[in-house]
Design a protein around this motif. Structure first.
Motif, PDB file in Angstrom:
ATOM      1  N   SER A 125      61.911  18.113  27.701  1.00  8.52           N
ATOM      2  CA  SER A 125      60.613  17.462  27.538  1.00  8.52           C
ATOM      3  C   SER A 125      59.897  17.342  28.870  1.00  8.52           C
ATOM      4  CB  SER A 125      60.778  16.078  26.903  1.00  8.52           C
ATOM      5  OG  SER A 125      61.632  15.265  27.693  1.00  8.52           O
TER       6      SER A 125
ATOM      7  N   THR B   2      63.924  11.318  12.192  1.00 12.54           N
ATOM      8  CA  THR B   2      62.492  11.208  12.508  1.00 12.54           C
ATOM      9  C   THR B   2      62.231  10.304  13.698  1.00 12.54           C
ATOM     10  OG1 THR B   2      61.968  11.537  10.163  1.00 12.54           O
ATOM     11  CG2 THR B   2      60.219  10.670  11.572  1.00 12.54           C
TER      12      THR B   2
ATOM     13  N   GLN C  12      63.855   8.031  16.895  1.00  9.47           N
ATOM     14  CA  GLN C  12      65.029   7.859  17.751  1.00  9.47           C
ATOM     15  C   GLN C  12      64.725   6.890  18.898  1.00  9.47           C
ATOM     16  OE1 GLN C  12      66.532  11.630  19.154  1.00  9.47           O
ATOM     17  NE2 GLN C  12      67.117  12.327  17.113  1.00  9.47           N
TER      18      GLN C  12
ATOM     19  N   ARG D  58      61.475   8.262  20.546  1.00  9.02           N
ATOM     20  CA  ARG D  58      61.076   9.621  20.174  1.00  9.02           C
ATOM     21  C   ARG D  58      60.654   9.631  18.708  1.00  9.02           C
ATOM     22  NH1 ARG D  58      66.195  10.667  22.401  1.00  9.02           N
ATOM     23  NH2 ARG D  58      66.100  11.306  24.596  1.00  9.02           N
ATOM     24  N   ALA D  59      59.612  10.388  18.405  1.00  6.10           N
ATOM     25  CA  ALA D  59      59.153  10.565  17.028  1.00  6.10           C
ATOM     26  C   ALA D  59      59.025  12.066  16.764  1.00  6.10           C
ATOM     27  CB  ALA D  59      57.818   9.866  16.803  1.00  6.10           C
ATOM     28  N   PHE D  60      59.804  12.590  15.828  1.00  2.50           N
ATOM     29  CA  PHE D  60      59.808  14.011  15.536  1.00  2.50           C
ATOM     30  C   PHE D  60      58.657  14.358  14.602  1.00  2.50           C
ATOM     31  CE2 PHE D  60      63.903  13.686  17.417  1.00  2.50           C
ATOM     32  CZ  PHE D  60      64.207  14.969  17.868  1.00  2.50           C
TER      33      PHE D  60
ATOM     34  N   PHE E 109      58.930  16.983  19.148  1.00  2.00           N
ATOM     35  CA  PHE E 109      58.838  15.529  19.139  1.00  2.00           C
ATOM     36  C   PHE E 109      57.892  15.032  20.226  1.00  2.00           C
ATOM     37  CE2 PHE E 109      62.403  16.492  21.981  1.00  2.00           C
ATOM     38  CZ  PHE E 109      62.159  15.683  23.076  1.00  2.00           C
TER      39      PHE E 109
ATOM     40  N   PHE F 179      57.151  11.375  22.610  1.00  2.00           N
ATOM     41  CA  PHE F 179      57.899  10.202  23.026  1.00  2.00           C
ATOM     42  C   PHE F 179      57.095   9.361  24.000  1.00  2.00           C
ATOM     43  CE2 PHE F 179      58.735  13.032  26.529  1.00  2.00           C
ATOM     44  CZ  PHE F 179      58.955  12.212  27.632  1.00  2.00           C
TER      45      PHE F 179
ATOM     46  N   TRP G 252      61.081  19.390  22.958  1.00  2.00           N
ATOM     47  CA  TRP G 252      61.635  20.309  21.963  1.00  2.00           C
ATOM     48  C   TRP G 252      63.137  20.094  21.876  1.00  2.00           C
ATOM     49  CZ3 TRP G 252      59.110  23.338  18.584  1.00  2.00           C
ATOM     50  CH2 TRP G 252      59.841  24.299  17.877  1.00  2.00           C
ATOM     51  N   SER G 253      63.647  20.008  20.662  1.00  3.16           N
ATOM     52  CA  SER G 253      65.079  19.848  20.424  1.00  3.16           C
ATOM     53  C   SER G 253      65.677  21.192  20.016  1.00  3.16           C
ATOM     54  CB  SER G 253      65.306  18.815  19.312  1.00  3.16           C
ATOM     55  OG  SER G 253      66.688  18.738  18.984  1.00  3.16           O
TER      56      SER G 253
END
Length: 241
Positions: free
Chosen positions: A52, A146, A148, A192-194, A200, A202, A239-240
């Motif tokens: 991120s 969704t 975190q 964090r919000a996906f 996501f 954050f 990005w995850s």
């Protein structure tokens, strides 16, 4: 007569063959047994990786600047916008709850103290500050799909560059540019919000502290020291993997 009997036998054999053939074609084929798949099952994801970037706003606490151990009162430390990058890893053996993070960020600011005159002489300070920092954080999160929330703490090093310096402390006048590599620590928390499975957004708050000690032209063996403490608010995108 014998010929008629022979022909009748041939017709009987032909009819019987047709009947047997039709019965065979009319039968459903035996069900085919499914062969066991030879492909290995897909392996589970062993580690969550997150990359991120973020923008930083900082709110430094006013700490006294000192020269050779003599404080310059009413020091005003101000911050500007900075930026940073973060890389997180949450392994499977912690159930992807406990992880590690490495981050690097840079920020700018200024150091000011008004001109004052007392029995010990005149004091004043002007200078610009750039801080480039690398931190290693231990992270604890709730691994929701969704949302975190997370908290963390870390240590690292910060390079503080003081430039455009004009500091006066009694009979000592300081100028020039100097840099210092110092130990730093921080505490942080965020959310964090996906938006998609991988993308996501954050937001984050952190308390960051370090102590810089600079040499300066005209200071001789005296050091310019600043206890730098600041609150940082940042937001970004990641990005995850």
């Amino acid at each position: 007569m014998n010929r008629l009997v022979f022909i009748a036998l041939l017709l009987f054999v032909a009819i019987e063959a047709c009947l047997l053939s039709g019965g065979a074609f009319g039968q459903d084929p035996p069900p085919q047994q499914e062969l066991p798949s030879l492909a290995p099952p897909l392996s589970e994801k062993k580690i969550d990786l997150l990359l991120s970037g973020h923008l930083i706003g900082l709110f430094p606490q006013n700490e006294d600047l000192s020269v050779g151990g003599n404080r310059i009162p009413y020091t005003d430390v101000r911050g500007t916008i900075g930026a940073g990058i973060k890389f997180d890893a949450y392994p499977w053996f912690t159930k992807r709850i406990l992880g590690a993070e490495i981050e690097a960020f840079g920020l700018g600011g200024s150091v000011r103290a008004p001109r004052t005159t007392s029995g010990t002489g005149t004091t004043q300070a002007q200078g610009s500050l750039i801080a480039i920092t690398t931190m290693y954080n231990l992270m604890l999160r709730y691994p929701g799909e969704t949302i975190q929330p997370y908290i963390g703490a870390g240590v690292g090093s910060s390079t503080g560059i003081l430039y455009n310096v004009n500091i006066q402390n009694g009979n000592v006048g300081l100028s020039g540019t100097s840099g210092d590599l110092a130990f730093a620590y921080q505490f942080l928390g965020g959310l964090r919000a996906f938006v998609t499975k991988n993308l996501f957004l954050f937001g984050e708050y952190k308390y960051f502290a370090t102590n810089y000690s600079w040499g300066s032209e005209g200071a001789g063996t005296q050091r310019v020291k600043l206890d730098f403490q600041t609150q940082i608010v940042s937001g970004g995108i990641g990005w995850s993997f």
